[in-house]
Enzyme design. Structure first.
Site, mmCIF file in Angstrom:
data_model
loop_
_atom_site.group_PDB
_atom_site.id
_atom_site.type_symbol
_atom_site.label_atom_id
_atom_site.label_comp_id
_atom_site.label_asym_id
_atom_site.label_seq_id
_atom_site.Cartn_x
_atom_site.Cartn_y
_atom_site.Cartn_z
ATOM 1 C CB SER A 1 5.525 -0.335 0.338
ATOM 2 O OG SER A 1 4.251 -0.225 -0.253
ATOM 3 C CB VAL B 1 0.985 8.755 4.271
ATOM 4 C CG1 VAL B 1 -0.497 9.058 4.436
ATOM 5 C CG2 VAL B 1 1.186 7.456 3.497
ATOM 6 C CG ASP C 1 2.196 -4.480 0.598
ATOM 7 O OD1 ASP C 1 2.624 -5.363 1.362
ATOM 8 O OD2 ASP C 1 2.584 -3.302 0.648
#
Length: 933
Positions: free
Chosen positions: A679, A683, A792
């Protein structure tokens, strides 16, 4: 302009000027010409031409002239007046096409509300259609009072450059340029569109069959008619777009045009469906607004309809996934929506103005212009589905539910005595039904003090079960009223509102030190397994009268006290137990009341005895050892506790935890393939001095000043955490343009992929162990100082190692995510796991993570995707504004079902803590009831 007119009058005609000087007409004839010409010019032009005529007459000779000279003058003067009229006409046409003047005129029309109907009646239907088409092109809205007339057309620009320039082609240009590649349009033309004519007749029949009070039923029938005509419902709008692209290409090739009648569109995207719904709604006199833009749909080119019910509330109409579903629009008030036109070169959607300071109506008051806050409160006061003996609220499917008016609140006695299930009804008595997904409405009374099935009631000894209100503790020493803010609470029967909260402080953060210190002295000293949280009693403590005693062994009979405020009635009890415990703990320390050395010795001994469980060198820190161990945290001195603000601003603390100690140079990382897109960044799988690591690089590298300091502060917080169920933080790259965090690499990936991959079969006990891992990892974050709120928490952010241990990731960076789901005008985000208060952009604390954990536990128990078949916009409306919850399957174990429902409480303060959840999950041995043989 006056000089141009003079030049037109004089240039190239020197003989006329000479003739005028020689023989001018009489003054009375001059006046005749002047008085005859003003109707051809504007008043300003007349005043400008009068001096010229006056000057000409003043220069005239009083001598009589010949007839030929007078005729020449008349012809030249007539030529001048024609040129003047042409110039004025050209000037007026240019000014009418001026974009700024057009925007001002459109803004005036929108602000007046009536849109100057008298002027519209004078215009022809083509002019009205052109005006509405241009308004919809530039501002993306057709209001309730504006009807879609014949020759109205909606242009879709395939070229972004044309859209940015605000160039709207006319309908004639689109029809003349056959197959224009840059545009395509749909037109409303009832006389020649036979399919549209049939749809209008069907809509009239539907309206006749519906009563005037069943507006929601009428909306549903019209939505189903539109959806059926335009290709049916679809879960993914991109599939419909691909089908429409293919179909439009066939139309262009066969019909040799890029303009399609709306009735001939059999595969319609959202903008086509919304336009057709608007046309049908106008024909049956249903108030409907057509809105285009990313504010609602997430895409600048998509459109949606809003309808206004008799209670003056606005609802979005779903025409794609579940036709006819009504979702409350996220306006602050139905009457306070000031639609302002935007720059045509920029965003074409008008901005809705809200007021965050809308006064809240008291009970008994009513207004058709109530705010969304009052609407949410009315939802909270509404009678929910009653609870059955199995503790599951079995509510009929939600379809035509009416949220217009709250009903009276049923007393807790009635809810307890009623063993049958009440089917939820709207205010008009319509039975709630749904054809796709059954959702539960969480009953507010399920955790009342009188409820014997309250799973967490026995875990809270400070709850006054016989009182209607809980004791509300006050914080001593906090006298600055400006530093407090009242948390928004739902008015509940038999419950008091939540306590005041300190700004930038979580709910359980300020009193946590004192409460846990008391609880630690009230209960026996516990040795905890640092990996699984098992407890073993080192000794038993009892009071002088034997009222309180405890002997805890392993997992059996564990009693965990939630960190709530301590009433003053327990002060004497606290003082009663403190001396004996202090004496027992310090009998070998020369009667010195130094608790921390003793605690450190206990921990050190425990680590030596239980080092076989896991590697303590990896999960412990010598410099900061209070990150996740509640024993160390509870025994810290109160004066040493730091809130989040003081931790950031104290220079001494910042120097002690220098970011430079965990700084990783970017050149030391060997970046490999990208393994994910989160988000807030990408990565990557990387190598760092021979160690496999995961590098999370931020997409937004524009960090400077306060933002960069905030990032480094979060790095310090993450650096302190050492827990086997928290992703191990290795370091960070704190220098733009490579701002990144470096963590351990977990090869199995996310829990989301493991649970929802095809033919996934995971042992039930392993899934219980996964839920326990998540609870313990989150308990580490919530019990740290300062408290870390994830905000989150979801299965994509839970990572699994080779030993099937689940670890919490992506924590500590919530404040770096600049856009929440509602503040961002995109569909980025995962509302399926978010708490209702987060979806409404209301203040939230760490209990929002508890709600997310309930969804995760539901996933682990059912192995299903949450809210499958609903788009993010629908989830926001269902959870955030309609108080709907996922269905609890009947085959789930009742204990698991109650845990999930407790996590989904609408009032965050009624949700359990992760410490309580950990203790409840430990003895759990099944998720699903055994199948009867």
């Amino acid at each position: 302009m006056k000089h141009i007119f003079k030049k037109l009058h004089r240039g190239g005609n020197q003989e006329q000027q000479n003739r005028t000087n020689d023989a001018a007409p009489p003054s009375d004839q001059n006046r005749i010409h002047v008085s005859a010409n003003p109707p051809q010019a504007t008043p300003s032009s007349v005043t400008e031409t009068l001096p010229v005529a006056g000057a000409t007459s003043s220069m005239a000779s009083p001598a009589p002239t010949a007839a030929s000279n007078r005729a020449d003058y008349m012809s030249s003067e007539e030529e001048y007046q024609v040129q003047l009229a042409l110039a004025i006409s050209a000037s007026n046409s240019q000014s009418s096409e001026d974009p700024e003047k057009h925007q001002i005129r459109a803004a005036t029309l929108l602000s007046l509300g009536s849109h100057q109907r008298m002027d519209s009646r004078r215009d022809s239907s083509e002019v009205v259609a052109q005006r509405l088409s241009r308004q919809y092109w530039e501002y993306g809205v057709l209001d309730y009072e504006e009807k879609v007339v014949d020759s109205f057309y909606d242009v879709y620009s395939l070229s972004t450059d044309s859209a940015k320039q605000g160039e709207m082609p006319s309908l004639e240009d689109l029809e003349s340029n056959h197959g224009t590649p840059g545009f395509e349009a749909v037109v409303v033309n009832r006389p020649i569109d036979s399919s549209l004519h049939e749809l209008l007749e069907i809509a009239e029949c539907i309206a006749l069959g519906c009563s005037t009070t069943s507006v929601s039923v009428l909306v549903q029938r019209l939505a189903e008619l539109v959806t059926e005509h335009m290709g049916g419902s679809a879960e993914d709008s991109s599939i419909v777009l691909a089908r429409w692209t293919e179909k439009s290409s066939e139309f262009k090739a066969a019909l040799n045009t890029c303009v399609f009648p709306i009735g001939f569109v059999k595969i319609g995207i959202s903008r086509h469906r919304a336009l057709l719904f608007k046309v049908l709604a106008d024909s049956v006199r249903l108030p409907c607004r057509l809105v285009k833009g990313s504010h609602y749909t997430g895409n600048e080119d998509d459109a949606v309809n809003t309808i206004r019910l008799e209670d003056e509330r606005e609802y979005l109409v779903d025409l794609m996934t579940d036709p006819g579903t009504l979702i409350p629009a996220d306006f602050a008030s139905a009457s306070n929506n000031t639609v302002e036109p935007c720059n045509s070169n920029g965003n074409k959607f008008p901005t809705a103005q809200f007021s965050n300071d809308v006064p809240k109506l008291s009970e008994g008051e009513g207004s058709s212009h109530s705010s969304m806050a009052n609407y949410s409160s009315s939802l909270d006061r509404r009678t929910e589905a009653e609870r059955t003996d199995s503790s599951y609220p079995k509510v009929g499917p939600l379809r035509n539910i009416d949220y217009s008016s709250p009903s009276s609140v049923t007393s807790s006695t009635q809810l307890e005595n009623n063993s049958s299930t009440a089917i939820g009804k709207g205010s008009r008595g319509a039975i709630i039904e749904c054809s796709r997904t059954n959702m539960n409405i969480v009953p507010y009374n399920q955790n009342s003090e009188e409820d014997p099935k309250n799973l967490f009631a026995d875990l809270n000894p400070f709850q006054n079960k016989g009182a209607d209100k809980l004791y509300m503790p006050t914080k001593s020493g906090l006298n600055n009223v400006d530093d407090f803010h009242q948390q928004k609470n739902n008015p509940l029967v038999g419950r008091s509102p939540a306590p005041m909260m300190w700004k930038n402080y979580s709910c359980n953060e300020a009193p946590k030190r004192k409460e846990n210190s008391y609880i630690e002295n009230l209960l026996p000293k516990l040795h905890r397994d640092p990996r699984y949280g098992n407890t073993q009693s080192s000794y038993a403590t009892s009071s002088s009268n034997g009222a309180i005693s405890s002997n805890v062994h392993g997992r059996d009979n564990v009693t965990f006290v939630s960190p709530v405020a301590v009433p003053s009635s327990f002060t004497s009890t606290e003082n009663q137990f403190r001396p004996s415990i202090v004496e027992d703990m310090n009998r070998n320390t020369n009667n010195e009341l130094d608790l921390q050395p003793h605690t450190a010795a206990v921990v050190h001994g425990q680590q030596n005895d239980e080092s076989h469980i896991h590697d303590h060198r990896k999960y412990t820190s010598d410099d900061i050892s209070t990150g996740c161990d509640p024993r160390l945290k509870d025994h810290e001195s109160t004066s040493s506790s730091l809130d989040s603000t003081s931790y950031r601003n104290d220079p001494q603390v910042l120097d002690d935890a220098d970011v430079g100690e965990c700084e990783i140079p970017w050149n030391d990382l060997v970046i490999a393939e990208r393994i994910g897109l989160g988000s807030y960044g990408e990565v990557y799988h990387a190598d760092w001095h021979g160690t496999e690591v995961a590098v999370k690089k931020f997409l937004d590298q524009d960090f400077s000043g306060a933002a960069l300091a905030e990032f480094r502060s979060e790095v310090r917080i993450m650096r302190r955490l050492r827990h086997p169920n928290v992703v191990f933080f290795l370091g960070a790259v704190t220098r733009p343009p490579n701002l990144s965090i470096v963590t351990e690499f977990l090869p199995r990936g996310s829990l989301y992929r493991i649970l929802h991959r095809p033919k996934s079969h995971i042992d039930e006990r392993r899934r219980i162990k996964m839920a326990l891992d998540v609870a313990m990892g989150m308990n580490c974050l919530h019990t740290s100082t300062p408290t870390i709120v994830h905000r989150d928490l979801k299965t994509p952010n839970l990572l699994v190692d080779n030993n099937w241990n689940v670890k919490v990731g992506d924590f500590g960076l919530s404040r770096l995510k600049h856009n929440t789901f509602l503040s961002s005008k995109s569909t980025a985000g995962t509302p399926e796991w978010m708490a209702p208060e987060v979806l409404r952009n209301e203040p939230s604390n760490e209990k929002c993570d508890v709600y997310s954990f309930g969804v995760i536990l539901w996933e682990l128990a059912t192995l299903r995707l949450p809210w499958r078949g609903m788009n993010p916009m629908q989830v926001v409306g269902a959870v955030g504004f309609q108080n709907r919850r996922l269905e609890i399957p009947k085959e789930l174990d009742p204990v698991v079902g109650r845990i999930i429902l407790e996590c989904w409480q609408t009032d965050p303060n009624l949700r359990p803590s992760f410490a309580q959840l950990t203790e409840v999950l430990k003895p759990l041995n099944r998720l699903v009831l055994p199948t009867p043989q």
